[in-house]
Design a protein around this motif. Structure first.
Motif, short mmCIF file in Angstrom:
data_model
loop_
_atom_site.label_atom_id
_atom_site.label_comp_id
_atom_site.label_asym_id
_atom_site.label_seq_id
_atom_site.Cartn_x
_atom_site.Cartn_y
_atom_site.Cartn_z
N ASP A 264 7.43 0.66 0.51
CA ASP A 264 6.17 -0.10 0.50
C ASP A 264 6.32 -1.46 1.17
O ASP A 264 5.39 -1.96 1.80
N GLU A 323 -2.51 0.36 2.52
CA GLU A 323 -2.58 0.53 1.07
C GLU A 323 -1.23 0.22 0.41
O GLU A 323 -1.14 -0.53 -0.57
N ARG A 324 -0.16 0.78 0.97
CA ARG A 324 1.17 0.60 0.38
C ARG A 324 1.62 -0.85 0.51
O ARG A 324 2.27 -1.39 -0.40
N ARG A 327 -0.21 -2.90 -2.18
CA ARG A 327 0.33 -2.64 -3.51
C ARG A 327 1.67 -3.34 -3.70
O ARG A 327 1.95 -3.90 -4.77
N LYS A 332 -3.23 -5.29 -4.65
CA LYS A 332 -4.09 -4.16 -4.96
C LYS A 332 -3.53 -3.44 -6.18
O LYS A 332 -2.32 -3.17 -6.25
N LYS A 333 -4.40 -3.14 -7.14
CA LYS A 333 -3.98 -2.43 -8.33
C LYS A 333 -5.01 -1.37 -8.70
O LYS A 333 -6.18 -1.46 -8.32
N TYR A 334 -4.53 -0.40 -9.45
CA TYR A 334 -5.39 0.65 -9.96
C TYR A 334 -5.33 0.64 -11.49
O TYR A 334 -4.25 0.53 -12.08
N GLY A 378 -10.04 0.85 -8.52
CA GLY A 378 -9.08 0.18 -7.65
C GLY A 378 -9.62 -1.17 -7.24
O GLY A 378 -10.79 -1.28 -6.83
N GLU A 380 -8.88 -4.79 -4.99
CA GLU A 380 -8.15 -5.59 -4.02
C GLU A 380 -8.49 -7.05 -4.25
O GLU A 380 -9.63 -7.37 -4.59
N THR A 405 -0.82 1.49 -11.41
CA THR A 405 -0.39 1.27 -10.03
C THR A 405 1.01 1.80 -9.77
O THR A 405 1.28 2.38 -8.71
N GLU A 406 1.92 1.58 -10.71
CA GLU A 406 3.31 1.99 -10.52
C GLU A 406 3.66 3.28 -11.26
O GLU A 406 4.83 3.66 -11.32
#
Length: 415
Positions: A264, A323-324, A327, A332-334, A378, A380, A405-406
């Motif tokens: 990433d 995206e990567r 993150r 950026k997180k989900y 998601g 940003e 996210t992880e």
């Protein structure tokens, strides 16, 4: 090593009838950032946009010199090696049968066909590279052709060594440090061999993708070993087992000289070089630049050469790379958000977002209870620190959420 360095120079001179030396360019942006004299050896600017052309041409020329009857070569590759072999087949007027996995992107197939023209036959076989390789080797034995390995071949290593010959000629002096990407080890072994003789005072740093650290594993075991799992994102260097011949030349490397680059983080380097310098690099081509921040304390005031090994990047992958990169940078997180099923609940959540927070994904998953629903969201943001403020606001407002996210398992299915 003197004989190897002399042979490498002869191989370099033989290449000049086919393509010019790749540029060695001082990069002001990187030099200013790190307080060093940083140069890029632009292997992404060969006719096939990678250094692989050097090894393919050199090996094919030397094999045919030893046996002039050789007129059919076979390789297995999903990318740069295939293109290098195709180019060499066209230049020498010999037949080439190139095996590629069925899953190979059409762009790479088309480029390989364009470089080889009528001289090459492309065969799509196998879902995985191991299947493709087995099919190529079986065909090679049946057809009486010569297999051209991507890195585990002495003539291929010699061809890749031409990078170092050019670099020393262009710079006019020995650099303090050379940073090299490592996959199968052919490029690293070739350059290290030349520098050991021509510039013994030059230090080396080797960079592997974190998900394909075959040199690191081999140094720990004292011999090449097969990694149980490989992250294929850095497809130009993600090799499960370093070549036996390259490792024989690299076995004395201090493990401290080998750096690992997270996939990433490499994405962030690719995006930065594209946006700031207009340089298109594939993931493997960005490896040597990616580790410069780690080397910063040791390179101030020194001359550093980074080998950018390739630029065969499919721009359809750009959204994934961006995206990567986001993150990794923490921008950026989900989340899975437990949202109350009442009027105004969504408005309450939106009111907690900051001025630079942006919703990039919003998807109802299912109702997890009578009065609540699960939402995949998601977000940003401009600065990673903004998430601490957002999470504190969510907590104070009584929202329940989970950061996925992880979480590799959930991310694989949901993101």
């Amino acid at each position: 090593m003197t004989r190897f360095a002399d042979d490498a120079r002869s191989a370099t001179e033989s290449l000049r009838g086919l393509f010019p030396a790749t540029p060695l360019q001082r990069n002001d942006f990187l030099s200013d950032r790190h307080g060093a004299d940083i140069w890029l050896k632009r292997e992404d600017l060969t006719p096939v946009r990678s250094y692989k052309l050097r090894g393919a041409i050199t090996a094919m020329r030397r094999m045919r010199a030893a046996d002039p009857r050789l007129d059919h070569f076979v390789c297995a590759s999903a990318g740069n090696h295939a293109q290098g072999v195709a180019y060499a087949c066209r230049e020498f007027g010999v037949r080439g049968t190139i095996f590629m996995p069925v899953t190979t992107p059409q762009q790479k197939i088309d480029k390989t066909r364009a470089f080889g023209g009528a001289q090459v036959d492309i065969r799509l076989t196998g879902d995985w590279f191991d299947q493709t390789l087995a099919a190529a080797q079986a065909f090679c034995a049946e057809a009486g052709a010569r297999f051209l390995a991507p890195f585990d071949d002495a003539d291929v290593i010699l061809g890749q060594a031409s990078v170092a010959v050019e670099m020393l000629d262009q710079l006019g002096r020995a650099p303090d440090l050379v940073v090299l990407p490592v996959g199968g080890g052919g490029l690293a072994a070739g350059i290290a061999g030349v520098l050991a003789d021509r510039a013994p005072g030059t230090q080396l740093r080797f960079v592997e993708p974190a998900g394909g650290a075959s040199l690191t594993a081999a140094l720990a075991a004292g011999a090449p070993v097969t990694l149980p799992r490989v992250n294929s994102f850095v497809d130009g260097a993600a090799v499960a087992r370093i070549g036996a011949l390259p490792f024989a030349r690299l076995a004395g490397v201090d493990p401290a000289q080998v750096l690992l680059a997270p996939e990433d983080r490499i994405c962030g380097t690719m995006i930065e070089m594209l946006n700031v310098e207009g340089i298109v690099l594939e993931p493997a081509g960005a490896l040597s630049i990616d580790v410069l921040p780690q080397l910063a304390p040791d390179i101030a005031g020194k001359t550093v050469v980074c080998v950018t090994s390739g630029g065969n990047f499919d721009f359809e992958r750009l959204p994934e790379v961006r995206e990567r990169a986001q993150r990794f940078a923490g921008r950026k997180k989900y989340f899975i958000l437990r949202l109350p099923q009442r009027p105004g609940a969504l408005r309450d959540f939106l009111g907690l977002l900051g001025p630079t927070d942006d919703i990039a994904r919003f998807e109802y998953l299912k109702k997890s209870a009578r009065n609540f629903g699960s939402v995949l969201i998601g977000i940003e943001t401009a600065e990673a620190e903004n998430f601490a403020r957002l999470e504190a606001a969510l907590l104070e407002a009584g929202f329940v959420w989970r950061d996925i996210t992880e979480d590799e398992t959930l991310a694989e299915f949901l993101i």
